[in-house]
Design a protein around this motif. Structure first.
Motif, mmCIF file in Angstrom:
data_model
loop_
_atom_site.group_PDB
_atom_site.id
_atom_site.type_symbol
_atom_site.label_atom_id
_atom_site.label_comp_id
_atom_site.label_asym_id
_atom_site.label_seq_id
_atom_site.Cartn_x
_atom_site.Cartn_y
_atom_site.Cartn_z
ATOM 1 N N LEU A 127 62.062 29.399 112.259
ATOM 2 C CA LEU A 127 61.114 28.752 111.360
ATOM 3 C C LEU A 127 61.749 28.556 109.991
ATOM 4 O O LEU A 127 62.206 29.507 109.361
ATOM 5 N N VAL A 128 61.786 27.320 109.533
ATOM 6 C CA VAL A 128 62.368 27.005 108.229
ATOM 7 C C VAL A 128 61.285 27.085 107.163
ATOM 8 O O VAL A 128 60.148 26.661 107.383
ATOM 9 N N ILE A 129 61.625 27.629 106.006
ATOM 10 C CA ILE A 129 60.660 27.788 104.921
ATOM 11 C C ILE A 129 61.124 26.981 103.714
ATOM 12 O O ILE A 129 62.265 27.119 103.257
ATOM 13 N N TYR A 130 60.225 26.144 103.209
ATOM 14 C CA TYR A 130 60.515 25.348 102.016
ATOM 15 C C TYR A 130 59.811 25.951 100.805
ATOM 16 O O TYR A 130 58.634 26.289 100.863
ATOM 17 N N GLY A 172 62.800 12.100 108.804
ATOM 18 C CA GLY A 172 64.228 12.111 109.055
ATOM 19 C C GLY A 172 64.977 13.104 108.187
ATOM 20 O O GLY A 172 66.188 13.290 108.365
ATOM 21 N N ILE A 173 64.268 13.741 107.258
ATOM 22 C CA ILE A 173 64.903 14.660 106.307
ATOM 23 C C ILE A 173 64.514 16.112 106.574
ATOM 24 O O ILE A 173 65.364 17.006 106.560
ATOM 25 N N LEU A 174 63.231 16.336 106.812
ATOM 26 C CA LEU A 174 62.718 17.704 106.907
ATOM 27 C C LEU A 174 62.804 18.290 108.316
ATOM 28 O O LEU A 174 62.776 17.574 109.306
ATOM 29 N N GLU A 175 62.896 19.604 108.351
ATOM 30 C CA GLU A 175 62.911 20.329 109.616
ATOM 31 C C GLU A 175 61.525 20.283 110.261
ATOM 32 O O GLU A 175 60.516 20.484 109.583
ATOM 33 N N LYS A 176 61.500 20.033 111.559
ATOM 34 C CA LYS A 176 60.215 19.922 112.257
ATOM 35 C C LYS A 176 59.456 21.247 112.260
ATOM 36 O O LYS A 176 58.268 21.300 111.940
ATOM 37 N N ASN A 177 60.140 22.306 112.661
ATOM 38 C CA ASN A 177 59.495 23.616 112.728
ATOM 39 C C ASN A 177 59.629 24.300 111.378
ATOM 40 O O ASN A 177 60.571 25.054 111.130
ATOM 41 N N SER A 178 58.690 23.996 110.493
ATOM 42 C CA SER A 178 58.810 24.510 109.129
ATOM 43 C C SER A 178 57.454 24.679 108.461
ATOM 44 O O SER A 178 56.464 24.083 108.876
ATOM 45 N N ILE A 179 57.459 25.492 107.427
ATOM 46 C CA ILE A 179 56.275 25.647 106.586
ATOM 47 C C ILE A 179 56.706 25.528 105.133
ATOM 48 O O ILE A 179 57.873 25.744 104.793
ATOM 49 N N ALA A 180 55.772 25.167 104.294
ATOM 50 C CA ALA A 180 56.028 25.049 102.855
ATOM 51 C C ALA A 180 55.142 26.044 102.126
ATOM 52 O O ALA A 180 53.993 26.267 102.521
#
Length: 211
Positions: free
Chosen positions: A142-145, A75-83
């Motif tokens: 694409l979201v990057i953490y 519920g917090i993080l973006e689905k389409n993302s990489i870390a």
């Protein structure tokens, strides 16, 4: 000053494989040892359980989760993302970095190892590599953490600030950094870069487990 949390270190492959109570003890078993295999755990029980299993069961997409539950993070993080994250054995020392799927922890890319580098340089390379990956695959959304404010600042300013001196031994990592800077100056990107909140979310999924 807040007291750091206790960690336990499993060494599957090193001078003397086993479980160690401090990073200093762990380093004695892995420093200079070819292809050392090790990882940290927040409790002795988890370390003992891990030591009874193979190293391959605790890395990449096979790694067992020992932080905040996936249900809570969904519920917090973006689905389409990489870390992204980096690890450095020593300061300076051997540096490596990686980018993984935020939820599955499947490795998307890896860089290194580079001799006589710093963790900040590795974090910067990981973040820039992620941006280049997003551009190459056409993923502007694409979201990057990243858990490194320093790397995020360097990328934002397209400039690094390091006290590390260039030497023949660390020339490869400086060469990669220069290539990354050139890429940043020659490309624009729309990807959101979000600070990973370690205190609330646990270790970033790309963490190497070597702190």
């Amino acid at each position: 000053m807040a007291k750091s949390k206790k960690k336990y270190y499993v060494v599957w492959q090193g001078v003397n494989p086993g479980i160690y109570n401090s990073w200093a003890e762990c380093q004695l078993q892995i420093k200079g040892f070819p292809a050392a295999k090790y990882k940290s755990y927040p409790s002795l029980a988890e370390a003992k359980a891990a030591y009874g299993e193979s190293y391959s069961q605790h890395i990449g997409g096979n790694a067992k989760k020992n932080t905040i539950s996936k249900i809570d993070l969904e519920g917090i993080l973006e689905k389409n993302s990489i870390a992204v994250d980096a690890a450095c054995s020593g300061n300076p020392g051997l540096v490596e970095y990686q980018g993984v799927d935020t939820f599955t922890k499947d490795r998307i890319f890896y860089g290194g190892p580079f001799k006589q580098g710093t963790n900040n340089l590795g974090e910067f390379l990981a973040l820039t590599h992620a941006l280049a990956y997003a551009k190459k695959t056409g993923q502007d959304d694409l979201v990057i953490y990243s858990d490194s404010r320093t790397a995020m600042s360097w990328v934002r300013n397209k400039k690094i600030k390091t006290l590390l001196k260039k030497t023949p031994e660390n020339e490869p990592i400086f060469s990669m950094v220069n290539r990354a800077l050139i890429w940043l100056h020659n490309h624009s990107f729309e990807n959101k870069i979000i600070k990973w909140e370690t205190k609330s979310w646990g270790e970033i999924p790309a963490d190497f487990g070597r702190k």
